[in-house]
Write a protein that holds these residues in place. Structure first.
Motif, PDB file in Angstrom:
ATOM      1  N   GLU A 217      -7.237   5.416 -10.823  1.00  0.00           N
ATOM      2  CA  GLU A 217      -6.481   5.227 -12.063  1.00  0.00           C
ATOM      3  C   GLU A 217      -7.509   5.153 -13.177  1.00  0.00           C
ATOM      4  O   GLU A 217      -8.154   4.119 -13.354  1.00  0.00           O
ATOM      5  CB  GLU A 217      -5.649   3.934 -12.003  1.00  0.00           C
ATOM      6  N   PRO A 218      -7.736   6.258 -13.893  1.00  0.00           N
ATOM      7  CA  PRO A 218      -8.863   6.349 -14.838  1.00  0.00           C
ATOM      8  C   PRO A 218      -8.929   5.167 -15.809  1.00  0.00           C
ATOM      9  O   PRO A 218      -7.936   4.810 -16.430  1.00  0.00           O
ATOM     10  CB  PRO A 218      -8.581   7.660 -15.566  1.00  0.00           C
ATOM     11  N   GLY A 219     -10.122   4.579 -15.881  1.00  0.00           N
ATOM     12  CA  GLY A 219     -10.366   3.480 -16.799  1.00  0.00           C
ATOM     13  C   GLY A 219      -9.810   2.150 -16.354  1.00  0.00           C
ATOM     14  O   GLY A 219     -10.051   1.124 -17.004  1.00  0.00           O
ATOM     15  N   MET A 220      -9.063   2.135 -15.239  1.00  0.00           N
ATOM     16  CA  MET A 220      -8.426   0.880 -14.815  1.00  0.00           C
ATOM     17  C   MET A 220      -8.914   0.417 -13.447  1.00  0.00           C
ATOM     18  O   MET A 220      -9.383  -0.717 -13.281  1.00  0.00           O
ATOM     19  CB  MET A 220      -6.905   1.037 -14.802  1.00  0.00           C
ATOM     20  N   GLY A 221      -8.818   1.283 -12.439  1.00  0.00           N
ATOM     21  CA  GLY A 221      -9.220   0.856 -11.099  1.00  0.00           C
ATOM     22  C   GLY A 221      -8.825   1.865 -10.050  1.00  0.00           C
ATOM     23  O   GLY A 221      -8.760   3.073 -10.324  1.00  0.00           O
ATOM     24  N   TYR A 222      -8.514   1.360  -8.851  1.00  0.00           N
ATOM     25  CA  TYR A 222      -8.227   2.241  -7.709  1.00  0.00           C
ATOM     26  C   TYR A 222      -7.042   1.672  -6.924  1.00  0.00           C
ATOM     27  O   TYR A 222      -6.742   0.481  -6.980  1.00  0.00           O
ATOM     28  CB  TYR A 222      -9.457   2.346  -6.801  1.00  0.00           C
ATOM     29  N   ARG A 223      -6.410   2.573  -6.181  1.00  0.00           N
ATOM     30  CA  ARG A 223      -5.245   2.194  -5.399  1.00  0.00           C
ATOM     31  C   ARG A 223      -5.302   2.886  -4.039  1.00  0.00           C
ATOM     32  O   ARG A 223      -5.644   4.068  -3.962  1.00  0.00           O
ATOM     33  CB  ARG A 223      -3.963   2.583  -6.143  1.00  0.00           C
ATOM     34  N   PHE A 224      -4.955   2.150  -3.003  1.00  0.00           N
ATOM     35  CA  PHE A 224      -4.863   2.764  -1.662  1.00  0.00           C
ATOM     36  C   PHE A 224      -3.401   3.035  -1.359  1.00  0.00           C
ATOM     37  O   PHE A 224      -2.560   2.137  -1.424  1.00  0.00           O
ATOM     38  CB  PHE A 224      -5.438   1.830  -0.596  1.00  0.00           C
ATOM     39  N   GLU A 225      -3.094   4.290  -1.027  1.00  0.00           N
ATOM     40  CA  GLU A 225      -1.763   4.680  -0.612  1.00  0.00           C
ATOM     41  C   GLU A 225      -1.785   5.065   0.863  1.00  0.00           C
ATOM     42  O   GLU A 225      -2.481   6.002   1.235  1.00  0.00           O
ATOM     43  CB  GLU A 225      -1.278   5.874  -1.462  1.00  0.00           C
TER      44      GLU A 225
END
Length: 226
Positions: A217-225
């Motif tokens: 998520e650019p500029g915010m963080g990461y997510r695992f799906e």
């Protein structure tokens, strides 16, 4: 192996704990003051901390608060302080258990085992094995399997993966990832995240250039799906 961080300024207690823990196949790190404890915790990511409150440079409660700023590691207080208000203060600060000195080694070891069991990472659904179409993550065993073969991850890669999987489907901020994986002193080193996420994608994604599971998520963080 379970890694234990022993924090106490009494050399004889540290020596006794190290001998007994290593004899039972634990990995052990030790610190004699609060600053050293916080540094070692950030560097070594222990599975449980055994902490004396009477340290030479700061009160043990300050160490508990410092740890709780970025980690959920079980903390067992080991102290000569018997007053109930001091026990309550330590527990309210985030300690998981309180053992008073003098203590029985068998009791302390039993409490450590119980604390580590309670802290075993699970997902929000209560599962410890997460399966995607290409790989599985076993949080309890700390193993990753892809296409029938174990995937070798570095300790840092594993810790990053664990934080993301534990928060499946949720955005994890860059700041939170840096704090949980590298420690509270790291806030702006977002290049670390890019490098290690790229390594995880190469090892686990079918198409690393078009990831399905490790989402940025650019500029915010990461997510695992899953």
């Amino acid at each position: 192996m379970t890694r234990v961080l022993v924090v106490d300024d009494e050399p004889q207690i540290v020596r006794a704990l190290v001998i007994n823990l290593k004899a039972r196949k634990y990995e052990v790190d030790s610190a004699h003051d609060g600053a050293g404890a916080l540094e070692l915790a950030a560097a070594r990511h222990p599975d449980v901390v055994v902490l004396d409150l009477g340290l030479p440079d700061m009160d043990g409660v300050e160490v508990i608060r410092g740890l709780r700023g970025w980690t959920r590691v079980p903390i067992i207080v080991l102290s000569a302080r018997h007053a109930s208000d001091e026990k309550v203060e330590a527990l309210d600060a985030g300690a998981d258990d309180y053992v008073t000195k003098p203590f029985g080694m068998d009791e302390l070891l039993a409490r450590m085992r119980a604390a580590v069991r309670r802290a075993e990472p699970v997902t929000a659904e209560g599962e410890s094995v997460i399966a995607t179409e290409g790989f599985t993550v076993d949080l309890a065993a700390k193993k990753v399997n892809r296409d029938g073969a174990d995937v070798r991850l570095t300790p840092t890669e594993w810790h990053l993966l664990e934080v993301l999987v534990r928060n499946s489907g949720r955005l994890v901020s860059q700041t939170q990832l840096l704090r949980e994986v590298w420690g509270p002193a790291y806030r702006k080193e977002t290049n670390y995240l890019r490098v290690y996420l790229a390594q995880l994608r190469r090892k686990l994604e079918a198409d690393p250039s078009h990831p399905r599971h490790f989402i940025t998520e650019p500029g915010m963080g990461y997510r695992f799906e899953p």
